[in-house]
Every structure is written in C-alpha cells, then in structure tokens.
Write a protein that holds these residues in place. Structure first.
Motif, PDB file in Angstrom:
ATOM      1  N   GLU A  91     144.472  21.885  62.744  1.00 60.50           N
ATOM      2  CA  GLU A  91     144.683  23.084  62.124  1.00 60.50           C
ATOM      3  C   GLU A  91     143.521  23.659  61.892  1.00 60.50           C
ATOM      4  O   GLU A  91     143.567  25.121  61.903  1.00 60.50           O
ATOM      5  CB  GLU A  91     145.913  23.092  60.987  1.00 60.50           C
ATOM      6  N   ALA A  92     142.341  23.052  61.637  1.00 62.93           N
ATOM      7  CA  ALA A  92     141.432  23.966  60.724  1.00 62.93           C
ATOM      8  C   ALA A  92     140.070  23.832  61.747  1.00 62.93           C
ATOM      9  O   ALA A  92     139.239  24.727  61.323  1.00 62.93           O
ATOM     10  CB  ALA A  92     141.080  22.953  59.335  1.00 62.93           C
ATOM     11  N   ALA A  93     139.816  22.636  62.333  1.00 67.61           N
ATOM     12  CA  ALA A  93     138.532  22.830  63.099  1.00 67.61           C
ATOM     13  C   ALA A  93     138.666  22.323  64.666  1.00 67.61           C
ATOM     14  O   ALA A  93     137.915  21.194  64.994  1.00 67.61           O
ATOM     15  CB  ALA A  93     137.725  21.837  62.320  1.00 67.61           C
ATOM     16  N   VAL A  94     139.411  22.832  65.515  1.00 68.15           N
ATOM     17  CA  VAL A  94     139.522  22.397  66.803  1.00 68.15           C
ATOM     18  C   VAL A  94     138.242  23.049  67.668  1.00 68.15           C
ATOM     19  O   VAL A  94     138.146  24.445  67.622  1.00 68.15           O
ATOM     20  CB  VAL A  94     140.969  23.231  67.384  1.00 68.15           C
ATOM     21  N   PRO A  95     137.434  22.356  68.221  1.00 70.31           N
ATOM     22  CA  PRO A  95     136.335  22.743  68.874  1.00 70.31           C
ATOM     23  C   PRO A  95     136.796  22.837  70.363  1.00 70.31           C
ATOM     24  O   PRO A  95     137.542  22.231  70.953  1.00 70.31           O
ATOM     25  CB  PRO A  95     135.358  21.699  68.659  1.00 70.31           C
ATOM     26  N   GLN A  96     136.155  23.852  71.179  1.00 70.48           N
ATOM     27  CA  GLN A  96     136.366  24.161  72.553  1.00 70.48           C
ATOM     28  C   GLN A  96     135.361  24.759  73.214  1.00 70.48           C
ATOM     29  O   GLN A  96     134.667  25.576  72.727  1.00 70.48           O
ATOM     30  CB  GLN A  96     137.708  24.931  72.690  1.00 70.48           C
ATOM     31  N   VAL A  97     134.855  24.198  74.293  1.00 72.50           N
ATOM     32  CA  VAL A  97     133.949  24.824  75.386  1.00 72.50           C
ATOM     33  C   VAL A  97     134.559  24.994  76.540  1.00 72.50           C
ATOM     34  O   VAL A  97     135.255  24.505  77.142  1.00 72.50           O
ATOM     35  CB  VAL A  97     132.909  23.779  75.712  1.00 72.50           C
ATOM     36  N   VAL A  98     134.269  26.393  76.896  1.00 69.97           N
ATOM     37  CA  VAL A  98     134.702  26.966  78.158  1.00 69.97           C
ATOM     38  C   VAL A  98     133.403  26.836  79.076  1.00 69.97           C
ATOM     39  O   VAL A  98     132.503  27.747  78.750  1.00 69.97           O
ATOM     40  CB  VAL A  98     135.289  28.482  77.981  1.00 69.97           C
ATOM     41  N   PHE A  99     133.344  26.128  80.387  1.00 67.31           N
ATOM     42  CA  PHE A  99     132.181  26.012  80.989  1.00 67.31           C
ATOM     43  C   PHE A  99     132.043  27.153  81.965  1.00 67.31           C
ATOM     44  O   PHE A  99     132.294  26.996  83.445  1.00 67.31           O
ATOM     45  CB  PHE A  99     132.229  24.777  81.626  1.00 67.31           C
ATOM     46  N   THR A 100     131.755  28.443  81.638  1.00 75.76           N
ATOM     47  CA  THR A 100     131.786  29.513  82.371  1.00 75.76           C
ATOM     48  C   THR A 100     130.363  30.085  82.245  1.00 75.76           C
ATOM     49  O   THR A 100     129.423  29.318  81.707  1.00 75.76           O
ATOM     50  CB  THR A 100     132.705  30.523  81.920  1.00 75.76           C
ATOM     51  N   ASP A 101     129.901  31.209  83.068  1.00 73.73           N
ATOM     52  CA  ASP A 101     128.558  32.062  82.687  1.00 73.73           C
ATOM     53  C   ASP A 101     128.821  33.069  82.338  1.00 73.73           C
ATOM     54  O   ASP A 101     129.490  34.195  82.862  1.00 73.73           O
ATOM     55  CB  ASP A 101     128.044  31.888  84.254  1.00 73.73           C
ATOM     56  N   PRO A 102     128.526  33.477  81.015  1.00 77.41           N
ATOM     57  CA  PRO A 102     127.682  32.324  80.257  1.00 77.41           C
ATOM     58  C   PRO A 102     128.937  31.624  79.486  1.00 77.41           C
ATOM     59  O   PRO A 102     130.172  31.819  79.469  1.00 77.41           O
ATOM     60  CB  PRO A 102     127.522  33.201  78.954  1.00 77.41           C
ATOM     61  N   GLU A 103     128.294  30.222  79.010  1.00 73.45           N
ATOM     62  CA  GLU A 103     129.176  29.413  78.195  1.00 73.45           C
ATOM     63  C   GLU A 103     130.072  30.028  76.952  1.00 73.45           C
ATOM     64  O   GLU A 103     129.269  30.819  76.343  1.00 73.45           O
ATOM     65  CB  GLU A 103     128.506  28.004  77.859  1.00 73.45           C
ATOM     66  N   VAL A 104     131.107  29.635  76.640  1.00 72.75           N
ATOM     67  CA  VAL A 104     131.760  29.737  75.330  1.00 72.75           C
ATOM     68  C   VAL A 104     131.827  28.551  74.527  1.00 72.75           C
ATOM     69  O   VAL A 104     132.690  27.775  75.220  1.00 72.75           O
ATOM     70  CB  VAL A 104     132.853  30.605  75.849  1.00 72.75           C
ATOM     71  N   ALA A 105     131.555  28.621  73.373  1.00 73.93           N
ATOM     72  CA  ALA A 105     131.760  27.428  72.461  1.00 73.93           C
ATOM     73  C   ALA A 105     132.333  27.995  71.183  1.00 73.93           C
ATOM     74  O   ALA A 105     131.408  28.779  70.568  1.00 73.93           O
ATOM     75  CB  ALA A 105     130.270  26.784  72.420  1.00 73.93           C
TER      76      ALA A 105
END
Length: 483
Positions: A365-379
């Motif tokens: 609920e409070a701290a879900v991390p996610q990386v999207v490996f695009t150009d540019p990257e999204v974190a």
C-alpha cells in the motif's frame, strides 16, 4: 524428488517466483511442503515476462546510452544483430527448460508435483499430470495451509476476428525469434511501452494505439511524455485516444493483420500485440469447491490469508490477490505469508500485523517500487502527487531537471530526465518519488528505503550523495524543498 506421501503441511499451487519463495519460507519454518506446477518451474516471470523482456531491452538501451557518449556514438551507429539478441535471450531463459530450478527445489527440500492442480475441497488438491502419465489423478492433502500462487494471464478483449487473427500477447512478444517489419501495439501501460522500445530498437516499424491520453498513466504524467518523445524520435508512431474494434488475418497465421479502429480507419501490420491488462489465473483451480468464484481475484488480509474462506487455511500471494502486480511485490508477499503460515502452525495466536509489522504486507500500500525499462528509464516508488491528493493528504511536490545534475551531464551528452518527490507535510517524510532518465533504475532502492523507512525529510539532508554521481539529484531535490 521424494513424493512418497500425499499429505504435507503446506501445498503451494504455482511454482513461479512467488510460489517458490512461499515454499522456501514454509520449509525454513520446518513444514513439509509440496509445490504443484503444470508448466515450467520458475513461472511467467522467468520464461515469458521479466527475464526475456529485459534481455531484449538491454542491448537496445545500452546502444541508446552509448550514442549519447562523445567518442563512442560513432562506434555504435549500426543496427543491432537481432539473431545475437535472441540467442542471448534464449540463454537467459534456459532455452525454456527448468533444469536449474529443479535443482534448487531439491536442495531446498521442496517436493515438486508436475501437473494441473485444483482444489477439491478444504485443504485438498487434485493433480492431473501434464503428460497424462503416472496413473492418472493424484490427491494431496494439506495439514495447515494451501497457497494459491498461480499468477495472471494476458487479458484479451472480446472483439470480432481476434481468435482467428491470433494476436501476440506478452508471451509471444518476449519469445519471438524474428523481427516483424510492422508491429502494432494496442495498449499504453508498462508492457506496451517496454515492447515498443524493444521492437523499435530491433528494427520494427512500431505503431502504438493508446485508448487513453498517453503512455504510463499510472505513473507521474511526465514519465509517459518523456518515453513517448523518445519513441517518436526513434521512428515509432503513437496514437492516443484510439480504440480498436476488430481484427482480420485473411491469409492465415503467416499473413498480415488488418486492424480496424473505432473511427473506421484500417491499419495493416505483420503482427499485433495486445497489451491490454491481466486477468487472474484462477479460472480452473477449483475455487468453487470452497465457496469462491472461479476466475476471480482473491481478497486477502495483511498476511495474504484469503478472507472469504472459513478456518484460515487458504492463502493467496502474488498477482492473484490484485494487491500489486509485480514480481518483486509478489515475492515480498510470499515471504510474509510463508512466515505467517509457519508461525500459525507453531500455535502463535497473535501475529504482529500492524503497519510495518513482521507479518504485514504494508509495502503493498505504501512503498511499491517499479522500474519501466524504456528509453529513458522510469523508476518510481510510493504515491504519485495525484494519488496523494485523492487521499486528502497535505503534500508538497518538488520537481527537478535531472539534466542539471553534474553526474547526469557526465553520464550522457544531452541527458534528458526529471525527478519528483512528494512530501507528506503532516508527517514530514516522503510518500512518493519518481525518476525518469537514463540509468535511473539504480537510484530506486534509495528512494524505496526513504519511503518505506519513513525517514524524516530533515534527516535525509544529512545523507550526503557522492560527487559526481546522478545520486546528487537527492541533494538538488532537498535544496529545492528547503528553499
């Protein structure tokens, strides 16, 4: 593997990363555990999602970054060797064989039962062998718990011609061995953005059809805008506010696909990828035998115990509970659920399930991390500004141009990126952080620690970033916050 018994303390349905982690935790608690899997041990993430997609994306992103380095860009001006990229991808997924995973299960003392498992009543699982061997169906009984960790499948819309056209889903997009000349991608989320990046980089002419207003609409708006900008510069076409109403592939599976839009316009491609969401893999696991709706998401408590089943023996971890559809969050849930099963089996009556408690999945609920490996990257981790405002929080939003950080200037010529932190003014700590730019994925865990640890913003001022690194973005954000 030892399969001399049909009775275990714990039975896990699904041997993906979530099921493996849950089984590992129950074995660590001293409970006999069996895991049932009808496909490959390692699951969707290992063979058709996270691992193969990032294998395809890595050379595309590495080349994009190299082209921004003076003295190097001239050396990487050509096309990618697609055959080599595919060969590397195949190696990373073990050529779609699970021998390595079997070795780990054996070393952990977890019994594997191959086949399709389904509930046939409380604590009972019937397993039909995948290959029809071993004398037919086998019934397993759990003394303490059954855990459903069967994940999700690609959700295809109900529209004319879709069955005959046989479009790609995420599975085909990550396992294909040839580059389609023309690829249409329907969707605007993470899978659509990543696969557009990968296949455009591999040489496809990509068209992305987004029903909404832009890409990655569950993250801060500037993230999707920057990704779309780069995709367009790479030759992709991105259409927003566009819906598909039908498909046709009159020439059979080898022929081109015609996509009909709601406007009546028709587009033609060699392949069409539908990246339009996920559905729970619970349609054929026997939920109806314990009073649940087949094909439904499973509602769970903080320990991942299914709330609608009496006696507390059924658990659901990972995508099936719809809390956070990410592999790492599913593994997090699995660790907590496995520990909770072990504690309850020992007779512990009260578990610490309060906020950030030992047996609470608070991070969902409070701290879900996610990386999207695009150009540019999204974190990103935690809440977006819009989400925080919708919850009625008093917040302050701080933005900064990442291209102004010295480490970013050295990292890439013409570095483009942006950072945002969302501060809860009442509690005095971060509740959300988003980075967009080349190489930002490795910044994410520091943000996750700050959000999950509820580190006071004044204390973060004393966390000194090294010079000259991109991590100096933290200093710039804090300076802007302090004024």
């Amino acid at each position: 593997m030892n399969q001399a018994t049909d009775e275990y303390d714990v039975i896990v349905l699904g041997a993906g990363p979530v099921g493996e982690n849950l089984a590992d935790r129950t074995r660590a608690a001293g409970l006999s555990t069996a895991i049932v899997e009808r496909e490959l041990v390692g699951g969707e993430c290992s063979y058709w999602a996270c691992v193969p997609s990032k294998s395809l994306l890595r050379p595309v992103l590495a080349r994009a970054e190299a082209r921004q380095v003076p003295g190097l860009r001239e050396a990487v001006g050509g096309s990618l060797a697609a055959a080599d990229v595919f060969a590397h991808r195949d190696k990373q997924v073990g050529n779609w064989k699970d021998d390595g995973a079997l070795t780990w299960l054996d070393s952990a003392g977890i019994d594997l039962v191959r086949g399709h498992g389904r509930l046939v009543g409380p604590r009972r699982i019937a397993v039909t062998p995948s290959d029809g061997s071993d004398g037919g169906e086998r019934t397993l009984t759990a003394r303490h718990a059954v855990a459903v960790c069967t994940g999700t499948r690609a959700a295809l819309p109900d529209m004319p011609g879709i069955a005959e056209a046989r479009p790609w889903t995420s599975r085909e997009a990550t396992s294909a061995g040839t580059v389609p000349d023309r690829l249409i991608i329907v969707g605007g989320g993470v899978v659509a953005a990543e696969m557009a990046t990968a296949w455009c980089g591999l040489g496809s002419r990509v068209t992305v059809l987004v029903r909404g207003s832009g890409l990655l609409n569950r993250i801060e708006p500037f993230a999707g805008e920057l990704v779309a900008e780069t995709l367009r510069e790479s030759g992709a076409e991105i259409r927003t506010g566009t819906s598909v109403k039908g498909l046709a592939r009159p020439g059979g599976v080898e022929g081109p696909v015609t996509v009909t839009l709601e406007s009546g316009e028709q587009l033609e491609a060699d392949e069409v990828l539908f990246a339009t969401g996920r559905a729970p893999h619970t349609e054929d696991v026997g939920l109806e035998t314990v009073g649940l709706e087949p094909g439904s998401w499973l509602t769970v408590d903080e320990t991942c115990r299914v709330t609608d089943v009496p006696d507390g023996w059924l658990y659901a971890a990972g995508d099936v509970n719809h809390r956070a559809l990410l592999t790492h969050q599913g593994k997090y849930q699995a660790r907590i659920a496995g520990a909770a099963i072990g504690a309850r089996a020992r007779g512990v009556e009260r578990l610490d399930t309060g906020r950030w408690g030992e047996y609470a999945t608070t991070a969902d609920e409070a701290a879900v991390p996610q990386v999207v490996f695009t150009d540019p990257e999204v974190a990103a981790v935690g809440l977006t500004a819009a989400q925080a405002e919708s919850e009625g929080r008093s917040i302050r939003v701080v933005d900064y141009d990442m291209g102004q950080v010295e480490g970013a200037v050295l990292y890439a010529d013409g570095y483009r990126g942006r950072a945002r932190m969302v501060v809860d003014l009442d509690r005095g700590h971060l509740i959300g952080v988003t980075f967009v730019g080349p190489g930002v994925s490795e910044l994410l865990h520091s943000a996750t620690v700050a959000v999950a640890g509820e580190v006071p913003i004044d204390r973060l001022w004393h966390a000194v970033p090294s010079f000259p690194t991109i991590s100096e973005i933290w200093l710039r954000l804090l300076e802007a916050y302090r004024g």
